[in-house]
Design a protein around this motif. Structure first.
Motif, PDB file in Angstrom:
ATOM      1  N   MET A 162       3.589  27.427  -4.452  1.00  0.00           N
ATOM      2  CA  MET A 162       2.419  28.073  -3.835  1.00  0.00           C
ATOM      3  C   MET A 162       1.940  27.251  -2.646  1.00  0.00           C
ATOM      4  O   MET A 162       1.871  26.024  -2.704  1.00  0.00           O
ATOM      5  N   THR A 163       1.616  27.909  -1.539  1.00  0.00           N
ATOM      6  CA  THR A 163       1.092  27.261  -0.343  1.00  0.00           C
ATOM      7  C   THR A 163      -0.260  26.624  -0.644  1.00  0.00           C
ATOM      8  O   THR A 163      -1.105  27.212  -1.317  1.00  0.00           O
ATOM      9  N   ASP A 164      -0.461  25.406  -0.136  1.00  0.00           N
ATOM     10  CA  ASP A 164      -1.743  24.734  -0.329  1.00  0.00           C
ATOM     11  C   ASP A 164      -2.840  25.459   0.445  1.00  0.00           C
ATOM     12  O   ASP A 164      -2.629  25.904   1.586  1.00  0.00           O
ATOM     13  N   TYR A 165      -4.014  25.545  -0.166  1.00  0.00           N
ATOM     14  CA  TYR A 165      -5.153  26.171   0.503  1.00  0.00           C
ATOM     15  C   TYR A 165      -6.441  25.617  -0.078  1.00  0.00           C
ATOM     16  O   TYR A 165      -6.489  25.125  -1.210  1.00  0.00           O
ATOM     17  N   ASP A 166      -7.499  25.679   0.725  1.00  0.00           N
ATOM     18  CA  ASP A 166      -8.840  25.291   0.294  1.00  0.00           C
ATOM     19  C   ASP A 166      -9.630  26.540  -0.074  1.00  0.00           C
ATOM     20  O   ASP A 166      -9.402  27.618   0.486  1.00  0.00           O
ATOM     21  N   VAL A 167     -10.559  26.378  -0.999  1.00  0.00           N
ATOM     22  CA  VAL A 167     -11.474  27.462  -1.366  1.00  0.00           C
ATOM     23  C   VAL A 167     -12.886  27.032  -0.978  1.00  0.00           C
ATOM     24  O   VAL A 167     -13.373  25.992  -1.426  1.00  0.00           O
ATOM     25  N   LEU A 168     -13.529  27.832  -0.135  1.00  0.00           N
ATOM     26  CA  LEU A 168     -14.878  27.554   0.319  1.00  0.00           C
ATOM     27  C   LEU A 168     -15.813  28.666  -0.122  1.00  0.00           C
ATOM     28  O   LEU A 168     -15.411  29.822  -0.241  1.00  0.00           O
ATOM     29  N   ARG A 169     -17.068  28.289  -0.364  1.00  0.00           N
ATOM     30  CA  ARG A 169     -18.111  29.272  -0.612  1.00  0.00           C
ATOM     31  C   ARG A 169     -19.043  29.254   0.599  1.00  0.00           C
ATOM     32  O   ARG A 169     -19.595  28.202   0.946  1.00  0.00           O
ATOM     33  N   GLY A 215     -23.132  33.342  -2.128  1.00  0.00           N
ATOM     34  CA  GLY A 215     -22.193  33.281  -1.021  1.00  0.00           C
ATOM     35  C   GLY A 215     -20.868  33.941  -1.369  1.00  0.00           C
ATOM     36  O   GLY A 215     -20.678  34.456  -2.475  1.00  0.00           O
ATOM     37  N   ASN A 216     -19.962  33.931  -0.411  1.00  0.00           N
ATOM     38  CA  ASN A 216     -18.628  34.506  -0.589  1.00  0.00           C
ATOM     39  C   ASN A 216     -17.582  33.410  -0.633  1.00  0.00           C
ATOM     40  O   ASN A 216     -17.633  32.463   0.158  1.00  0.00           O
ATOM     41  N   GLU A 217     -16.609  33.563  -1.511  1.00  0.00           N
ATOM     42  CA  GLU A 217     -15.468  32.663  -1.521  1.00  0.00           C
ATOM     43  C   GLU A 217     -14.435  33.124  -0.496  1.00  0.00           C
ATOM     44  O   GLU A 217     -14.132  34.319  -0.405  1.00  0.00           O
ATOM     45  N   ILE A 218     -13.892  32.169   0.262  1.00  0.00           N
ATOM     46  CA  ILE A 218     -12.786  32.447   1.167  1.00  0.00           C
ATOM     47  C   ILE A 218     -11.678  31.427   0.907  1.00  0.00           C
ATOM     48  O   ILE A 218     -11.931  30.339   0.382  1.00  0.00           O
ATOM     49  N   GLY A 219     -10.462  31.794   1.267  1.00  0.00           N
ATOM     50  CA  GLY A 219      -9.345  30.862   1.196  1.00  0.00           C
ATOM     51  C   GLY A 219      -8.950  30.428   2.599  1.00  0.00           C
ATOM     52  O   GLY A 219      -8.950  31.237   3.526  1.00  0.00           O
ATOM     53  N   ARG A 272     -19.898  25.381   0.992  1.00  0.00           N
ATOM     54  CA  ARG A 272     -19.592  24.477  -0.119  1.00  0.00           C
ATOM     55  C   ARG A 272     -18.089  24.513  -0.397  1.00  0.00           C
ATOM     56  O   ARG A 272     -17.496  25.582  -0.435  1.00  0.00           O
ATOM     57  N   LEU A 273     -17.502  23.325  -0.561  1.00  0.00           N
ATOM     58  CA  LEU A 273     -16.083  23.224  -0.901  1.00  0.00           C
ATOM     59  C   LEU A 273     -15.943  23.415  -2.414  1.00  0.00           C
ATOM     60  O   LEU A 273     -16.450  22.605  -3.184  1.00  0.00           O
ATOM     61  N   GLU A 274     -15.278  24.483  -2.808  1.00  0.00           N
ATOM     62  CA  GLU A 274     -15.063  24.766  -4.229  1.00  0.00           C
ATOM     63  C   GLU A 274     -13.877  23.956  -4.774  1.00  0.00           C
ATOM     64  O   GLU A 274     -13.903  23.461  -5.879  1.00  0.00           O
ATOM     65  N   ARG A 275     -12.815  23.916  -3.999  1.00  0.00           N
ATOM     66  CA  ARG A 275     -11.642  23.088  -4.371  1.00  0.00           C
ATOM     67  C   ARG A 275     -10.676  22.980  -3.189  1.00  0.00           C
ATOM     68  O   ARG A 275     -10.735  23.764  -2.258  1.00  0.00           O
TER      69      ARG A 275
END
Length: 231
Positions: free
Chosen positions: A1-8, A18-22, A228-231
């Protein structure tokens, strides 16, 4: 799986809502449009961002409806993550500034995807609006104070004053058949509402997201929020 960050993006003061985005920081790992569309569908976020040039802030954003010229969540969240002075999206160059806990973008209203703006009598009327069923057009016929978007309506942005002198607004967004039933936070719709009203706004959208806006000289509009950085 490609690395990605999850932000709110467009969080409340407590960091919730808020909304989560990748965000795929290295877009070169997913080079093709079809591959990006497939990964975005697999991840399931409202917006998935592929960063094609992190130094210049060049972005390619995919949503369930396609590739928008401007995406508010994606721009605010990725601007915070990359810490760059501007972003380059299909619509043009978006200004960026960081101000304490808020990240701001500056864009033109005509770059935003069209929304129908419905002015409701009060916050209770906004809260009482039903969420459209899958495949159903939101909002029905235009009502008093409703500004129709040109062409086919992709969705409805319903709003009402909570405190007009203070610029406090209650809002909800229904993307319609091309998207989900209700959008928790919609930066481009907030941009359009600000341009329509010609004043700074403090918007509470969905269940508790917060979006701040301010008109700027030359027809530009700023939209800001917490990230906010979720992960």
């Amino acid at each position: 799986m490609t690395d990605y960050d999850v932000l709110r993006v467009f969080c409340a003061p407590n960091g919730g809502y808020g909304n989560e985005i990748g965000v795929v920081r290295d877009g070169s790992r997913v080079p093709g449009t079809e591959e990006r569309r497939e990964l975005a569908a697999k991840l399931g976020f409202g917006e998935t961002v592929f960063v094609d040039d992190p130094e210049r802030g060049v972005l390619d954003v995919h949503t369930p409806a396609g590739r928008p010229p401007l995406a508010g969540d994606a721009c605010v969240g990725t601007a915070w993550l990359l810490d760059v002075p501007e972003l380059v999206v299909p619509a043009g160059t978006v200004g960026v500034r960081l101000d304490g806990e808020f990240t701001w973008i500056e864009a033109r209203p005509e770059w935003a995807p069209p929304h129908t703006l419905r002015h409701c009598a009060d916050a209770a009327e906004v809260d009482a609006l039903p969420v459209p069923a899958p495949g159903e057009e939101p909002g029905g016929a235009p009502g008093e104070g409703q500004v129709e978007a040109p062409g086919k309506r992709p969705g409805l942005y319903a709003w009402a004053w909570e405190d007009e002198p203070a610029g406090r607004v209650r809002a909800r967004a229904f993307p319609g058949p091309a998207g989900t039933g209700e959008d928790e936070a919609t930066g481009t719709a907030a941009l359009l509402l600000t341009a329509s009203l010609g004043r700074a706004l403090n918007i509470t959208q969905g269940t508790g997201s917060q979006l701040l806006t301010a008109p700027q000289p030359g027809g530009w509009v700023e939209v800001g929020g917490r990230v906010r950085l979720e992960r």
